[in-house]
Design a protein around this motif. Structure first.
Motif, short mmCIF file in Angstrom:
data_model
loop_
_atom_site.label_atom_id
_atom_site.label_comp_id
_atom_site.label_asym_id
_atom_site.label_seq_id
_atom_site.Cartn_x
_atom_site.Cartn_y
_atom_site.Cartn_z
N LYS A 58 76.77 55.24 87.77
CA LYS A 58 75.95 56.31 87.12
C LYS A 58 74.34 55.95 86.85
O LYS A 58 73.72 56.51 86.52
N THR A 59 74.18 54.48 87.30
CA THR A 59 72.97 54.07 86.99
C THR A 59 72.00 54.23 88.16
O THR A 59 72.36 54.45 89.28
N ASP A 60 70.73 54.17 87.76
CA ASP A 60 69.80 54.04 88.58
C ASP A 60 69.74 52.91 89.93
O ASP A 60 69.32 53.29 90.88
N GLU A 61 69.95 52.16 89.21
CA GLU A 61 70.23 50.68 90.05
C GLU A 61 71.26 50.64 91.13
O GLU A 61 70.92 50.44 92.41
N TYR A 62 72.38 51.56 91.00
CA TYR A 62 73.42 51.78 92.11
C TYR A 62 72.90 52.80 93.06
O TYR A 62 72.97 52.39 94.35
N ALA A 63 72.13 53.86 92.49
CA ALA A 63 71.47 54.75 93.64
C ALA A 63 70.44 54.08 94.37
O ALA A 63 70.60 54.40 95.67
N GLU A 64 69.72 53.21 93.99
CA GLU A 64 68.72 52.58 94.59
C GLU A 64 69.42 51.72 95.57
O GLU A 64 68.73 51.61 96.83
N GLU A 65 70.47 50.87 95.27
CA GLU A 65 71.11 49.99 96.07
C GLU A 65 71.92 50.73 97.17
O GLU A 65 71.62 50.46 98.41
N VAL A 66 72.27 51.86 96.95
CA VAL A 66 73.01 52.58 98.05
C VAL A 66 71.83 53.07 99.25
O VAL A 66 72.11 53.21 100.21
N ALA A 67 70.75 53.75 98.62
CA ALA A 67 69.82 54.25 99.28
C ALA A 67 69.10 53.19 100.10
O ALA A 67 68.90 53.49 101.46
N ARG A 68 69.16 51.75 99.62
CA ARG A 68 68.56 50.65 100.61
C ARG A 68 69.58 50.34 101.50
O ARG A 68 69.32 50.24 102.89
N GLU A 69 71.03 50.21 101.05
CA GLU A 69 71.93 49.59 102.21
C GLU A 69 72.47 50.71 102.93
O GLU A 69 72.48 50.35 104.05
N LYS A 70 72.79 51.82 102.37
CA LYS A 70 73.23 52.86 103.32
C LYS A 70 72.20 53.71 104.18
O LYS A 70 72.52 53.96 105.34
N LEU A 71 71.15 54.16 103.60
CA LEU A 71 70.37 54.93 104.11
C LEU A 71 68.96 54.32 104.60
O LEU A 71 68.29 54.94 105.28
N GLY A 72 68.83 52.86 104.43
CA GLY A 72 67.71 52.14 104.84
C GLY A 72 66.31 52.63 104.33
O GLY A 72 65.34 52.41 104.81
N LEU A 73 66.56 53.08 103.04
CA LEU A 73 65.04 53.70 102.45
C LEU A 73 64.66 52.50 101.80
O LEU A 73 65.30 51.56 101.42
N VAL A 74 63.12 52.40 101.61
CA VAL A 74 62.59 51.66 101.05
C VAL A 74 61.48 52.13 100.18
O VAL A 74 61.18 53.19 100.32
N LYS A 75 60.99 51.37 99.11
CA LYS A 75 60.08 51.84 98.35
C LYS A 75 58.49 51.98 98.82
O LYS A 75 58.45 51.41 100.07
N ASP A 76 57.68 52.78 98.29
CA ASP A 76 56.49 52.85 98.90
C ASP A 76 55.29 51.74 99.13
O ASP A 76 54.72 51.50 100.08
N ASN A 77 55.75 50.84 98.08
CA ASN A 77 54.77 49.64 98.21
C ASN A 77 55.59 48.34 98.85
O ASN A 77 54.91 47.31 98.69
N GLU A 78 56.65 48.54 99.58
CA GLU A 78 57.47 47.37 100.07
C GLU A 78 56.92 47.28 101.75
O GLU A 78 56.95 48.32 102.51
N VAL A 79 57.20 45.96 102.05
CA VAL A 79 56.98 45.92 103.52
C VAL A 79 58.56 45.27 103.83
O VAL A 79 58.90 44.37 103.35
N VAL A 80 58.89 45.89 104.89
CA VAL A 80 60.21 45.48 105.55
C VAL A 80 60.13 44.76 106.74
O VAL A 80 59.47 44.76 107.76
#
Length: 89
Positions: A58-80
């Motif tokens: 239910k946390t935002d941390e989990y949603a962010e983790e899923v977005a990064r791992e499963k969907l490959g999303l990154v934050k605007d200011n991140e370099v991959v």
């Protein structure tokens, strides 16, 4: 008189046999009780883990983790950085 003695001895033997049989059954039930209590403890621990995971999901941390791992999303200011899949030949 001898017949009464034989009958009494037979009844005594039968009662002792039944007592031993009952004690064996009690021992089996006690062992079964211990095993069931261990299973209950394991299931309670598993339920606690599931509840913790449910709360974490239910946390935002989990949603962010899923977005990064499963969907490959990154934050605007991140370099991959990605590893090249080319061989070194």
């Amino acid at each position: 008189m001898a017949l009464i003695g034989v009958i009494a001895l037979f009844l005594l033997s039968f009662l002792l046999y039944q007592r031993n049989k009952a004690q064996e059954q009690i021992a089996r039930y006690n062992a079964q009780e211990v095993a069931l209590k261990e299973k209950i403890e394991a299931e309670n621990a598993r339920t606690k883990e599931i509840d913790q995971l449910k709360e974490y999901m239910k946390t935002d941390e989990y949603a962010e983790e899923v977005a990064r791992e499963k969907l490959g999303l990154v934050k605007d200011n991140e370099v991959v950085f990605q590893e090249s899949s080319e061989s070194g030949s």
